[in-house]
Every structure is written in C-alpha cells, then in structure tokens.
Design an enzyme around this catalytic site. Structure first.
Site, PDB file in Angstrom:
ATOM      1  CB  VAL A 148      -1.018   0.152   1.084  1.00 16.31           C
ATOM      2  CG1 VAL A 148      -1.739   1.376   1.246  1.00 16.31           C
ATOM      3  CG2 VAL A 148      -1.924  -1.247   1.224  1.00 16.31           C
ATOM      4  N   GLY A 149       1.979   1.156   0.890  1.00 16.11           N
ATOM      5  CA  GLY A 149       2.844   2.551   0.909  1.00 16.11           C
ATOM      6  C   GLY A 149       3.650   2.538  -0.513  1.00 16.11           C
ATOM      7  N   GLY A 227      -7.933   6.622   8.286  1.00 17.29           N
ATOM      8  CA  GLY A 227      -8.254   6.162   6.881  1.00 17.29           C
ATOM      9  C   GLY A 227      -8.939   4.628   7.107  1.00 17.29           C
ATOM     10  NE  ARG A 250      -3.888  14.180   4.443  1.00 19.89           N
ATOM     11  CZ  ARG A 250      -3.817  13.557   3.229  1.00 19.89           C
ATOM     12  NH1 ARG A 250      -3.248  14.011   2.135  1.00 19.89           N
ATOM     13  NH2 ARG A 250      -4.749  12.402   2.922  1.00 19.89           N
ATOM     14  NE  ARG A 253     -11.234  10.459   6.232  1.00 18.88           N
ATOM     15  CZ  ARG A 253     -10.591   9.547   5.546  1.00 18.88           C
ATOM     16  NH1 ARG A 253      -9.505   9.205   6.010  1.00 18.88           N
ATOM     17  NH2 ARG A 253     -11.246   8.897   4.319  1.00 18.88           N
ATOM     18  NE  ARG A 310       5.748   2.243   4.597  1.00 17.89           N
ATOM     19  CZ  ARG A 310       4.647   1.280   4.446  1.00 17.89           C
ATOM     20  NH1 ARG A 310       4.227   0.634   5.649  1.00 17.89           N
ATOM     21  NH2 ARG A 310       4.436   0.903   3.297  1.00 17.89           N
ATOM     22  CG  ASP A 334       3.814  -4.889  12.284  1.00 21.95           C
ATOM     23  OD1 ASP A 334       4.664  -5.852  12.629  1.00 21.95           O
ATOM     24  OD2 ASP A 334       3.181  -4.688  11.132  1.00 21.95           O
ATOM     25  CD  GLU A 339      10.027  -2.126   8.698  1.00 18.16           C
ATOM     26  OE1 GLU A 339       9.885  -2.507   7.402  1.00 18.16           O
ATOM     27  OE2 GLU A 339       9.157  -1.317   9.297  1.00 18.16           O
ATOM     28  CG  HIS A 358       6.702  -3.925   8.090  1.00 19.11           C
ATOM     29  ND1 HIS A 358       7.254  -2.911   7.566  1.00 19.11           N
ATOM     30  CD2 HIS A 358       5.366  -3.958   7.572  1.00 19.11           C
ATOM     31  CE1 HIS A 358       6.323  -2.295   6.815  1.00 19.11           C
ATOM     32  NE2 HIS A 358       5.157  -3.066   6.949  1.00 19.11           N
ATOM     33  N   GLY A 360       2.168  -6.886   9.433  1.00 13.22           N
ATOM     34  CA  GLY A 360       0.967  -6.431   9.432  1.00 13.22           C
ATOM     35  C   GLY A 360       0.019  -7.200   8.532  1.00 13.22           C
ATOM     36  CB  SER A 361      -0.236  -7.424   4.858  1.00 13.79           C
ATOM     37  OG  SER A 361       1.089  -7.664   4.513  1.00 13.79           O
TER      38      SER A 361
END
Length: 393
Positions: A148-149, A227, A250, A253, A310, A334, A339, A358, A360-361
């Site tokens: 995604v990043g 998000g 920012r 929402r 991140r 995470d 890294e 890392h 997460g996914s």
C-alpha cells in the site's frame, strides 16, 4: 522454486551433464529465475520474436496464421506468493524473470535485472530511485509494488518519465487492523513478559500485583490517521468497551467518524487525553517524526503507544527515552527504522517495548491476494489497459 531456469528440452539436445546445464542456462523461457548466477545470466535478453496463432498475415519463412510478436520483459524483485506468480506465468505476451530469493535483491542485481525491462514488480523494501530508473531505461512503462505504501518509489521522477504505478490498497486493511489490535493487547497486557516468566521459572505463585497491565474497558483510544486501516482498527476495538475514540489527521472526517462517535482533535490533545494511541497514518513530510519528544511528554504515564504505519513517523530515540524513564507505560511496534532493526538497538533491551518484524499483512490469504493484484496491475499497465488499483500521479 529452483534457482535455475525451467526450460523445454529439444529432442536434439545433448544428454551430457555439461551440455544439459549449458543449454538450460541459455535456452529461452517465459518465466526465469536468477540467483547465484553470473551477471550475464541475471540480465534480461532483448525481446525476441514469438510466433502466435491467429494471424492471417504471411511473412517469409512464416506459415500463414502465424505472426511474430515482441515479448515484453518483466522483472520481479523477489519470490512472490503462488497466485501472483501464476498470473504472470500465464501472460503469453511477457517474458518474466524473478530474483529467486526471499531476501532483498542487491542493488547491483536490481540494476542488472531491470535493464531494458518494460515492467517492474517490486516490494516496499526495494528503493526505486533515479539510479534504478536510469538503469531500466526508456522501455520501462509500469511499476507495480506489492504494498500500500509507496514511499520507496521516487514518485516525482517516475511521473516525469510517464511511468504508471500500481499498488495494493484495501486488500490488506482487515489483516493489518487485526494485527494492530493483537499488538495493542499483547503490549498492554504484557504478554511477552508473562511468557518469558513461565519459561524462566519466574512463575512461583499467583501474586495480586504481578504482571498487571492495562485494559481497554472504559478507556480512551486515540487513532492517528482515520483512513481505511484506522477505521478498521476502531471497528474492532469498539466491542472491547472503549468509552471514547479520538482521532487526528489532515482534516476532520465526520462521515467516517460517525460510526465510532470519534472526535477530531489536535495531535497534542490526542497525546494528552488518550489511554491508548495507535498510529495508522501514511508517511508524508508532515507525519515524518510526528511522534517525538514533545508528543511523548504529553502522554499519560499509564498510556500505551502502538505504531503500525511506518517507522519514520516515530523518533525512536525519543521513544526509547520515554519508555526507559517511565514517561509512558509501554509501546508496540510493527514497523521500525531501519528494517530490520539491528539486534543491538536500545529498544530491544526494554521489557515494555514489543517489536514485530513488519507482519501487518502476513496471512496466506492476504499475501496471495496482494500478489494477484500486483500482477494484474502490472499486466494491465503493460497492455495499456486500466489497472485494478493505479496510483494516480
């Protein structure tokens, strides 16, 4: 997956081991792997004609209903899950070469592999900067990242060159949110410490004050970045009896926040009022170093800090001081900078800091889905078609 090329053996091939090995290295293949071989064997050969059925044109030496086409060269920077690899292998208009390792490709090998390629499928650990783009040359028309990043991509330079970019949003939202909640619970209830006490003999009896942590019931949770992933985290935490959700970003929402009755506050307010803070924002110039000494000084001494976004969003030196001095209760990470985190890093000496590599996914289903989306993004971009998930530059 073998480190050698999978090649078809012609009936006239010599059966001696040396001749077989030589032919295997030199033969054309649509899906090749490169690792531990000489530079000449790692680099991609120029596109070569490939005859396909269905054409009525006639050329010298080519029978009717056959026409030559040029294969598009694709370079993949790592072993990827099977569904994505299979999608690339089925692409009759591509010649695919993959770096055959679970470890990052060295920069020199990446430069060599991407040279002349039309498409690049990379990971978030692969820095695709001007140097790599120059090495690729003018053929490169699409970059597909299995993430995604996109902070590992030189987007300004990529945009200048008219290269399209695919990425993998949405498909890892739920998996990453699950990990965030797991990490928060693991950290606030001191599970790694408890497991270690069982193993080292520290568990001698039931003790009223031993290994007490902090619970979510009637707590205030602050989320930095509401998000897709931030919302998914809040959705999972709500049934734990969280009393109040705060968020910062920012801009407000209100539609997304309504589900959780979440309040938009400033970053300092979120730090000061939250019992648990989860960082789920993108890395941007505005968020780099956002969680620093001032941020931690505003937090409660009983507060728990979690980062799944991140590593560069956090000033790790400041975090270490906050944890070591008791300024905050605990932290779960995470993501780190760099890294992997060096094994002698000060944060790894702290019992109140839980660090994961890392992941997460990291579920089989999600990683397969990510690889399939990355492959489809790449192929659509090469063919001039709409990508399933294109980053608009």
């Amino acid at each position: 997956m073998s480190g050698h090329c999978d090649c078809h053996s012609p009936s006239t091939r010599s059966h001696s081991p040396a001749a077989t090995a030589h032919s295997r290295r030199r033969s054309h293949t649509r899906l090749r792997t490169s690792r531990g071989v000489s530079p000449a064997h790692c680099s991609l050969a120029p596109p070569r004609p490939r005859s396909i059925p269905g054409s009525d044109s006639v050329q010298p030496g080519v029978s009717r209903r056959m026409r030559p086409v040029l294969l598009m060269k694709v370079f993949v920077t790592r072993r990827i899950p099977p569904e994505g690899r299979a999608a690339l292998a089925r692409a009759a208009d591509c010649e695919v070469e993959q770096w055959d390792s679970d470890e990052p490709i060295p920069v020199k090998e990446l430069e060599r592999g991407v040279a002349g390629a039309h498409g690049l499928l990379c990971l978030l650990s692969d820095l695709v900067d001007k140097r790599i783009l120059d090495a690729a040359g003018a053929n490169l028309k699409v970059i597909s990242t299995l993430s995604v990043g996109v902070d590992h991509l030189a987007l300004d330079e990529i945009k200048k060159r008219g290269i399209r970019v695919g990425y993998t949003p949405d498909v890892l939202t739920d998996t990453t949110a699950e990990l965030a909640v797991s990490l928060l619970l693991t950290t606030c209830r001191r599970l790694p410490e408890a497991i270690e006490e069982v193993k080292n003999g520290g568990w001698t009896s039931w003790k009223p004050l031993w290994l007490c942590g902090y619970g979510l019931t009637q707590s205030t949770v602050g989320i930095v970045g509401l998000g897709r992933i931030g919302q998914a985290i809040a959705r999972r935490l709500k049934p734990f009896g969280v009393q109040r959700f705060l968020y910062t970003g920012r801009q407000p929402r209100p539609e997304e926040a309504a589900e959780f009755q979440a309040e938009f506050v400033s970053t300092p307010e979120l730090a000061a009022q939250s019992d648990f803070i989860v960082v789920a924002c993108s890395l941007t110039p505005a968020t780099k170093g956002l969680c620093n000494k001032d941020f931690f000084q505003k937090m409660k001494e009983t507060a728990v800090f979690v980062n799944i976004s991140r590593g560069d969003v956090v000033n790790q030196d400041d975090l270490y001081q906050a944890l070591a001095s008791g300024q905050i209760a605990a932290a779960g990470l995470d993501v780190t900078t760099p890294e992997p985190l060096p094994t002698n890093h000060p944060l790894l000496t702290l019992k109140n800091c839980v660090i994961l590599p890392h992941i997460g996914s990291a579920t089989h289903r999600t990683r397969n889905t990510m690889s399939m989306l990355a492959a489809n993004n790449l192929l659509a971009g090469l063919r001039g078609e709409p990508m399933p998930s294109e980053l608009m530059l």
